[in-house]
Design a protein around this motif. Structure first.
Motif, short mmCIF file in Angstrom:
data_model
loop_
_atom_site.label_atom_id
_atom_site.label_comp_id
_atom_site.label_asym_id
_atom_site.label_seq_id
_atom_site.Cartn_x
_atom_site.Cartn_y
_atom_site.Cartn_z
N ALA A 93 30.02 -34.79 22.13
CA ALA A 93 30.38 -36.21 22.12
C ALA A 93 31.84 -36.34 22.55
O ALA A 93 32.73 -35.73 21.95
N THR A 94 32.07 -37.11 23.62
CA THR A 94 33.43 -37.32 24.12
C THR A 94 33.64 -38.80 24.38
O THR A 94 32.72 -39.60 24.33
N ARG A 95 34.88 -39.15 24.74
CA ARG A 95 35.15 -40.55 25.06
C ARG A 95 34.84 -40.87 26.53
O ARG A 95 35.05 -42.00 26.99
N LEU A 164 41.67 -48.90 30.53
CA LEU A 164 40.71 -47.88 30.97
C LEU A 164 41.19 -47.25 32.26
O LEU A 164 41.98 -47.81 33.02
N TRP A 165 40.67 -46.05 32.50
CA TRP A 165 40.88 -45.34 33.76
C TRP A 165 39.50 -44.91 34.25
O TRP A 165 38.61 -44.62 33.44
N ILE A 185 37.17 -43.81 31.29
CA ILE A 185 37.79 -43.39 30.04
C ILE A 185 38.47 -44.59 29.39
O ILE A 185 39.44 -45.12 29.93
N PRO A 186 37.96 -45.04 28.25
CA PRO A 186 38.60 -46.17 27.55
C PRO A 186 39.77 -45.70 26.69
O PRO A 186 39.75 -44.61 26.14
N GLY A 187 40.76 -46.57 26.55
CA GLY A 187 41.88 -46.26 25.68
C GLY A 187 41.58 -46.54 24.22
O GLY A 187 42.31 -46.08 23.35
N LEU A 188 40.52 -47.31 23.96
CA LEU A 188 40.10 -47.61 22.61
C LEU A 188 38.65 -47.18 22.41
O LEU A 188 37.80 -47.44 23.27
N LEU A 189 38.37 -46.56 21.28
CA LEU A 189 37.01 -46.14 20.97
C LEU A 189 36.26 -47.19 20.16
O LEU A 189 35.03 -47.21 20.15
#
Length: 272
Positions: A93-95, A164-165, A185-189
């Motif tokens: 599990a990753t972001r 995000l990136w 890739i979000p900066g917030l989960l």
């Protein structure tokens, strides 16, 4: 977030054809929020978001300490994005959110095992190329690039910045290539992607959600099969080939029945 509900496969094809350069992601359930697997895992087993950065950082450290045993070349472990991609590839599990440049690949992943209406999300990556969130216009895609040393920890791991990136790791594996894949890739989960994108403002649609009815599945899967979009091509290994057999059980069954019936003798012998 704009929501579109095409009723036929041809309508979905036409609508996505107009979204040149966008990225796509399929969900097998239209009700699922657009969050990474790490979010779902942490929400289940670590409900306090304040310690999520500590748990995510520890998971990466544990993987790095042990993964080298299984790698001939451990250089991927030294690059944050390549390390996360390797973790994701093997089931951690990753972001990272898997997206693809192909709406057909996204539709396949949404529909292949569907038992209800599904969703395909479309992200306006061309509009986001030079954009930064309104709260800090210096945080452009190039500045927060997680491929640069230290940037993942600086802009993402702390879980504080609603940005995000998107992009590809510096080296891609065979599955990512076969799927025309990239990562978001979000900066917030603890916020779904559509909420994070609200911080980017502007008048352009940055995210579109296509809700595909279950009734579309048969037509769509036949079209995708003819396009050679299958597990065997998207996962170019023995695992992918084995998973692709599942569709063979349904795709050619009617023809098999017809062939079987034609092969039967007109007057079968009396078994007595």
């Amino acid at each position: 977030m704009k929501v579109l509900t095409p009723s036929r496969w041809s309508e979905f094809v036409a609508q996505t054809d107009a979204l040149q350069g966008w990225a796509f992601r399929g969900h097998v359930d239209a009700s699922w929020p657009l969050v990474p697997s790490l979010t779902r895992r942490l929400q289940l087993f670590s409900p306090d978001p304040r310690i999520w950065p500590l748990r995510e950082g520890r998971a990466m450290r544990v993987f790095r300490r042990k993964a080298h045993i299984h790698l001939q070349d451990r250089s991927a472990l030294d690059d944050d994005l390549r390390c996360l991609a390797l973790m994701q590839h093997h089931g951690a599990a990753t972001r990272l959110l898997d997206f693809t440049k192909s709406p057909f690949v996204a539709a396949f992943f949404a529909l292949e095992s569907a038992s209800s209406d599904v969703a395909v999300f479309a992200l306006n990556t061309p509009a986001l190329w030079h954009r930064a969130p309104d709260f800090n216009t210096t945080l452009t895609r190039s500045r927060i690039d997680p491929r640069l040393p230290g940037n993942f920890e600086r802009y993402f791991l702390g879980n504080k910045l609603p940005l995000l990136w998107y992009g590809e790791p510096s080296e891609m594996d065979s599955r990512l290539i076969a799927q025309s894949g990239l990562f978001v890739i979000p900066g917030l989960l603890d916020q779904p992607l559509d909420v994070i994108l609200d911080n980017y403002g502007g008048s352009q649609d940055l995210l579109v959600k296509f809700v595909l009815p279950l009734s579309m599945r048969d037509e769509a899967m036949r079209a995708l099969y003819r396009m050679n979009v299958t597990y065997a091509t998207l996962f170019p290994d023995l695992d992918g080939l084995a998973r692709s057999v599942s569709y063979e059980l349904e795709a050619i069954w009617e023809r098999l029945v017809e062939d079987y019936e034609r092969a039967q003798p007109a007057n079968p012998p009396n078994s007595s």
